[in-house]
Design a protein around this motif. Structure first.
Motif, PDB file in Angstrom:
ATOM      1  N   GLU A  39     -27.250  73.019  13.275  1.00 34.94           N
ATOM      2  CA  GLU A  39     -27.794  74.165  13.435  1.00 34.94           C
ATOM      3  C   GLU A  39     -27.786  74.537  14.815  1.00 34.94           C
ATOM      4  N   SER A  63     -29.395  80.220  19.735  1.00 35.61           N
ATOM      5  CA  SER A  63     -29.891  81.217  18.601  1.00 35.61           C
ATOM      6  C   SER A  63     -30.346  82.359  19.342  1.00 35.61           C
ATOM      7  N   ARG A 120     -31.557  83.646   9.536  1.00 38.93           N
ATOM      8  CA  ARG A 120     -31.333  82.168   9.099  1.00 38.93           C
ATOM      9  C   ARG A 120     -32.536  81.342   9.530  1.00 38.93           C
ATOM     10  N   THR A 180     -33.248  80.212  12.747  1.00 38.87           N
ATOM     11  CA  THR A 180     -33.063  79.456  13.575  1.00 38.87           C
ATOM     12  C   THR A 180     -33.832  79.682  15.093  1.00 38.87           C
TER      13      THR A 180
END
Length: 267
Positions: A3, A9, A78, A80
């Motif tokens: 990730e 992010s 998501r 993140t």
């Protein structure tokens, strides 16, 4: 595949591609007007912070929609990056944008905040779900040459340059939403492009951008040999946009938009 980090992010959520593109256009226009180093840096900070503010606001307001359709490319969807982190980034970018914009001068600063950042926020806040979804893009892109010219030269640019910017914005809107039409409809977003036959979106963008090319060449240099060669390249892309299949019309419209930007920054 690991990730992305929180910082990565947050960067992804800012829509870095459009942010870099618009900021680069503004910087190139300013450089062509012989901006001083301080003017150039101030303009870049103002435009870049406004673009970051726009991107983060877009993803924050669309977080629930993006999650509903499983947008794996959206960090908020998501999980993140947190919504609070994005809110803090929005607050910081807003402060930087207001200060840097006003340092450009009162008129260009207010113009940037109202017609650039303000139009983008209106789009994010709901105009994108209406038949007028094209208007914020058109206004914001049309205002950009005026902001730069007023900040550097204390004068408005030629009318043809504002017209090219506006048409570039209209085309950019269609090109931007074309890949997400199905996801948008699934979550209740029905803007201008969504009311068109899907196969007509990219060709329409190409046609508008082609008109921008003609206006740009006429205003920038006239129809000399180089101008005609440029228009020949645009014409080739337009033919692909009108007759191509799959992703080709979309890619051709982007190519025309890139050529239009070249006209603006080399005028």
């Amino acid at each position: 595949m690991s990730e992305p980090s929180r910082a990565q992010s947050l960067l992804i959520a800012s829509h870095p591609g459009p942010a870099v593109a618009v900021t680069s256009i503004a910087a190139a226009l300013a450089a062509r007007l012989d901006a001083s180093p301080l003017q150039l840096v101030t303009l870049v900070v103002a435009v870049a912070s406004g673009q970051l503010l726009t991107g983060w606001t877009n993803d924050l307001l669309d977080a629930d929609r993006d999650h509903a359709v499983g947008r794996a490319d959206k960090p908020l969807a998501r999980g993140t990056v947190t919504r609070n982190a994005v809110r803090r980034a929005i607050a910081l970018s807003l402060i930087v944008c207001v200060v840097a914009s006003l340092l450009l001068g009162l008129l260009p600063g207010v113009l940037h905040l109202a017609l650039g950042v303000g139009a983008a926020f209106a789009y994010n806040a709901g105009v994108k779900s209406t038949v007028l979804s094209w208007l914020p893009y058109t206004v914001a892109f049309g205002a950009l040459p005026a902001v730069v010219s007023l900040a550097i030269d204390d004068a408005l640019p030629p009318a043809w340059m504002i017209a090219v910017g506006a048409m570039l914005g209209f085309g950019a809107h269609l090109v931007n939403v074309a890949p997400d039409l199905a996801d948008d409809r699934a979550t209740g977003v029905v803007g201008f492009a969504h009311r068109m036959p899907p196969a007509a979106v990219a060709p329409t963008a190409a046609l508008v951008l082609s008109v921008a090319s003609v206006v740009g060449v006429w205003g920038a240099r006239g129809f000399d040999a180089i101008g005609l060669a440029f228009l020949a390249a645009v014409g080739g892309c337009a033919i692909i946009a009108l007759t191509g299949t799959g992703r080709r019309p979309f890619q051709a419209a982007i190519a025309i938009a890139a050529l239009d930007v070249a006209v603006l920054v080399t005028a």
